[in-house]
Enzyme design. Structure first.
Site, PDB file in Angstrom:
ATOM      1  N   CYS A  90      12.238  29.315 -11.574  1.00 32.77           N
ATOM      2  CA  CYS A  90      12.139  28.057 -10.823  1.00 32.77           C
ATOM      3  C   CYS A  90      10.876  28.031  -9.981  1.00 32.77           C
ATOM      4  O   CYS A  90      10.173  27.015  -9.914  1.00 32.77           O
ATOM      5  CB  CYS A  90      13.348  27.898  -9.906  1.00 32.77           C
ATOM      6  SG  CYS A  90      14.952  27.896 -10.742  1.00 32.77           S
ATOM      7  N   ASP A 503     -12.097  49.926  18.908  1.00 33.15           N
ATOM      8  CA  ASP A 503     -13.108  49.599  19.902  1.00 33.15           C
ATOM      9  C   ASP A 503     -12.727  50.304  21.205  1.00 33.15           C
ATOM     10  O   ASP A 503     -11.544  50.451  21.517  1.00 33.15           O
ATOM     11  CB  ASP A 503     -13.159  48.090  20.103  1.00 33.15           C
ATOM     12  CG  ASP A 503     -14.167  47.686  21.164  1.00 33.15           C
ATOM     13  OD1 ASP A 503     -15.348  48.032  21.011  1.00 33.15           O
ATOM     14  OD2 ASP A 503     -13.747  47.059  22.152  1.00 33.15           O
TER      15      ASP A 503
END
Length: 870
Positions: A90, A503
């Site tokens: 489907c 970082d």
């Protein structure tokens, strides 16, 4: 007579242009397409006006040309509910139908959420066009699409209605099928009344089961036939109808079929249909639980807000609140929308959004988030974001988008599902033919039995649900822990990551300088040295000076008066404190004024090697100590890095600081590799260099300058404490700004992918193994045939097992080693407080006390003797 060529005009938003060169680049990219008559790009309006021949060029090609040039075309995205889907076939049919609508760039359908996500060229396709295409494929987009606010309630009501109907059908089917089943085996159940053994009675009892209980399958098969396709509905309808109508024929013409060994199969048809509906009901219930995370998030939003307007305080609907309104929040109430505290103070529980268990202190100027719970005090805040712009609304939207997206691992299931049902029908037909031609007598009955068994045991549902159910539960579980995953692709990629780049500033460290060491000399006490330095730095806007003043205030130190302040550029400050001359700065400042450092140089060098900034203090010609200030690692950073290492992940630190400072921080948190002195514009280049080494890289950052690197990384992860730009560029957001959230995200990804693989192995293995068994391949060797009833039972529970396996993710908890208990107890309210995140601290008789709220600190400071030591 000359034919007039009909031209079409497309007004397309184009984002990412910054200069005339960008305009030229976009114009050249579009002009190069065949069929383009003219193109005008407006930089100010960020739009491209294109006139073209629709017979020679599709609008989608224009959008792709803009994207290929490196810019973002303003594509419209719609999420639409789709009804009537039951299996992977489907999904494939609906996607194909939507993708065939002119103006549609891409379409994705999620079976678990029963929604389609469609990307459109603006103005080229409408919802009506999409609805028509889906209807032509045999499915339905509801005529009324609920608003974002009403959608969860509407979906819950529809799901409850579906569950109620399926439960009713199963109950009716069970009541009618049981006497048919018992009456079909009188030799096993001799006590069954003779009336139930009569074929006509069994026909009457089985008819409602076949045609009412199983109506949705027959309707689906009819739609499949009309559209020349096939789905699970086809398999169920063909199989049960074959058994039922053959039984009807035997009942109507017994003298024809009985001599040939014919017998009725009403029990097979009725029990099969009942079991399949049972499986559909259990599956629907389980699927409903996969979307609990969205419902819980929606439930966080309060319905009303207490707003000041025209001198009155009124309760109004949250939908009527506008930016700028003043809103009062009392203890125990939820914050209505996002805003900034204007008056009052309190502690707010943000755990439902960020996963942070400790209440967060709020005072004037503090940011509050809609949906969080006010705990202690009353305060008034000014609304800044309302409606779809609130953090809660954005979180709900992100989770919904992630749950509706497709993971790359699902592509195999999609490819197989496209041909699965037709292939099963072919296998069933071959099974029937082989058994009828070469099977033992009665050959036709063996052929029919095995034909039905093959049809009903095949389960495309399990393949269609294997990935999306796990994605739904996984992304919802991430939201509970403050980890927002924007797409299924990001969730899948995370489990492959073997290199994480962090970082430094704001990610590994707290992002602001704090006093780390106060080292006195020549008889000076630490508190006295800190008080002198803070007095000198009062009013300073330099981050180092602000750190010293803040530390002195936290310790409750009295600051002496100052006079004759003088700044010495590049060196420090000179000031008079209580009549004495104080110098505060670097070594040259003191030596130029004749102050001997008296052995403090070694201390300063050691501090510098630890990445700290050391400031000498001299009082009336004598060196009296050193104060060190640094941007220190977050308390959880060493633990998070250690766990990442234990998971086989290399951790790399990226910083613009000098190598010595970077390596000092790296040593403190246990990172081995440091990329130092990297300019903001070079961060993305460093990520790309790591990728060229064959690494799958995740980048974690929080600033605007991290956005390019986050976009370059295979998986970009933004800290929730950072900027909106970073979060927009990232694939994952850690709402708490806590690196332990990174560990949670990776562990969740690994667990989710493991569940998906288990689901796919089950879904494929089930079909690959049991379809041949149902066809009778074991009969020549061991004489084993699979009853259609057992085949239906297996099929009914195959999809349920996949959904149930996905629901195991609801029990996910991140695995972190036991930490040393560094929590302190607030002496006023007895709450556990993390010293690194405490609202304040006070030192009394040599012991430091930490507080959850400013009000607790103020109570302690008024009478420390009463609370000290408790």
């Amino acid at each position: 007579m000359a034919t007039t060529v009909q031209k079409m005009r497309l007004d397309l938003p184009v984002r990412g242009m910054h200069c005339a060169s960008c305009v030229g680049k976009v114009e050249r990219a579009i002009s190069a397409l065949p069929g383009v008559e003219s193109v005008t790009v407006n930089l100010a309006a960020e739009r491209a006006a294109v006139t073209f021949d629709p017979a020679a060029l599709k609008p989608e090609a224009i959008v792709r040309a803009v994207q290929a040039a490196g810019y973002e075309a303003g594509v419209e995205r719609l999420t639409l509910p789709v009804k009537g889907m039951h299996c992977a076939s489907c999904v494939s049919k609906v996607e194909t139908a939507l993708a065939g609508v002119p103006g549609v760039l891409e379409a994705g359908v999620n079976l678990a959420t029963e929604k389609a996500t469609v990307a459109l060229v603006p103005g080229q396709a409408t919802v009506a066009d999409l609805r028509r295409a889906v209807r032509d494929a045999g499915y339905e987009i509801p005529p009324e699409i609920p608003s974002e606010a009403a959608a969860p309630d509407r979906e819950r009501a529809e799901r409850e209605s579906e569950n109620h109907l399926l439960r009713l059908k199963f109950s009716v089917g069970a009541v009618l099928s049981l006497p048919v089943l018992l009456g079909s085996f009188p030799q096993v159940f001799p006590w069954v009344p003779h009336v139930f053994r009569a074929p006509w009675v069994q026909l009457i009892l089985a008819a409602p089961v076949q045609f009412w209980v199983g109506w949705q399958f027959h309707r689906g098969f009819w739609n499949d036939t009309r559209h020349r396709s096939a789905s699970m509905n086809s398999l169920v309808s063909i199989g049960t109808n074959a058994a039922y109508f053959f039984s009807v024929a035997v009942t109507l013409w017994p003298h024809t079929f009985m001599p040939l060994g014919g017998m009725t199969y009403f029990d097979t048809a009725a029990v099969l249909m009942t079991l399949i509906v049972l499986g559909r009901w259990l599956e629907a219930r389980a699927r409903g639980r996969t979307s609990e995370a969205i419902r819980r998030l929606v439930a966080l939003a309060p319905q009303t807000a207490r707003v000041f307007r025209e001198g009155r305080e009124d309760d109004i609907a949250v939908a009527e609140v506008v930016a700028g309104d003043l809103i009062r929040v009392r203890p125990g109430e939820r914050v209505a929308v996002d805003g900034e505290v204007a008056d009052g103070a309190s502690a707010v529980d943000e755990s439902m959004l960020t996963g942070e268990s400790l209440p967060v202190e709020k005072r004037p100027g503090s940011r509050v988030i809609g949906g969080t719970v006010n705990r202690t005090g009353s305060f008034t805040f000014r609304a800044t974001r309302v409606g779809k712009d609130t953090v809660l609304a954005q979180i709900i939207r992100l989770v919904e988008e992630a749950q509706g997206s497709k993971a790359p691992i699902q592509r195999l299931a999609d490819r197989v599902s496209a041909v699965f049902v037709p292939l099963v029908i072919v296998v069933a037909a071959l099974t029937f033919g082989v058994w009828w031609l070469w099977g033992p007598q009665p050959a036709f009955l063996f052929a029919l039995t095995n034909f039905v068994a093959v049809l009903v045991i095949a389960c495309p549902c399990a393949m269609g649900l294997a990935t999306p159910t796990a994605i739904m539960v996984g992304t919802g579980k991430g939201a509970e822990f403050g980890v927002l995953i924007k797409s299924a692709e990001a969730l899948e990629l995370l489990h492959k990551v073997r290199t994480v780049v962090l970082d430094k500033t704001g990610t590994l460290t707290i992002g602001r300088p704090v006093v780390t060491d106060v080292i006195p000399a020549n008889g000076m006490a630490p508190e006295e040295l800190l008080a002198l330095a803070a007095a000198a730095e009062q009013g300073s806007e330099h981050p180092l000076g602000e750190a010293i003043v803040s530390q002195a205030k936290e310790r409750g130190l009295a600051l002496p008066p100052v006079a004759d302040f003088m700044s010495v550029p590049g060196h420090g400050i000179e000031v008079r404190v209580s009549g004495q001359r104080l110098l505060l700065g670097n070594a040259p400042l003191l030596t130029e004024r004749g102050v001997a450092l008296e052995g403090l140089e070694a201390t300063a060098r050691r501090l510098a090697e630890e990445g700290k900034t050391a400031m000498y203090a001299g009082l009336d010609g004598t060196a009296v100590g050193v104060i060190a200030v640094a941007d220190v690692p977050k308390p959880e950073a060493p633990l998070a890095v250690s766990v990442l290492h234990s998971m086989g992940i290399e951790v790399v630190m990226l910083t613009g600081d000098n190598r010595r400072t970077g390596e000092a921080i790296a040593r403190q948190v246990g990172i081995d590799r440091v990329l130092a002195e990297v300019l903001p514009e070079d961060k993305a280049r460093e990520i790309k260099r790591l990728q060229t080494e064959g690494r799958l890289v995740a980048m974690v950052g929080d600033g605007i300058n991290d956005a390019p690197a986050l976009a370059q990384a295979d998986v970009g992860i933004a800290m929730g404490s950072g900027t909106d730009v970073a979060m927009e560029a990232a694939d994952v957001t850690l709402m708490r700004g806590d690196l332990r959230g990174l560990v949670t995200a990776i562990q969740l990804s690994r667990r989710t992918i493991r569940v998906i693989r288990e689901n796919l192995v089950w879904a494929f293995g089930y079909n690959v193994i049991l379809i041949p068994v149902a066809a009778g391949v074991l009969y020549p060797v061991w004489g084993i045939l699979l009853s259609p009833i057992l085949a239906g039972l297996a099929m009914a529970f195959s999809s349920v097992s996949v959904v149930t396996n996905s629901l195991r993710l609801k029990g996910f908890r991140p695995t972190l080693p036991k930490e040393v208990n560094t929590m302190a107890t607030d002496p006023i309210c007895k709450m556990q407080v993390d010293p690194a995140k405490a609202a304040g601290s006070s030192t009394y008789k040599g012991q430091t006390y930490y507080f959850c709220a400013v009000s607790c600190k103020e109570t302690f400071d008024r009478n420390p003797e009463k609370y000290a030591g408790k």
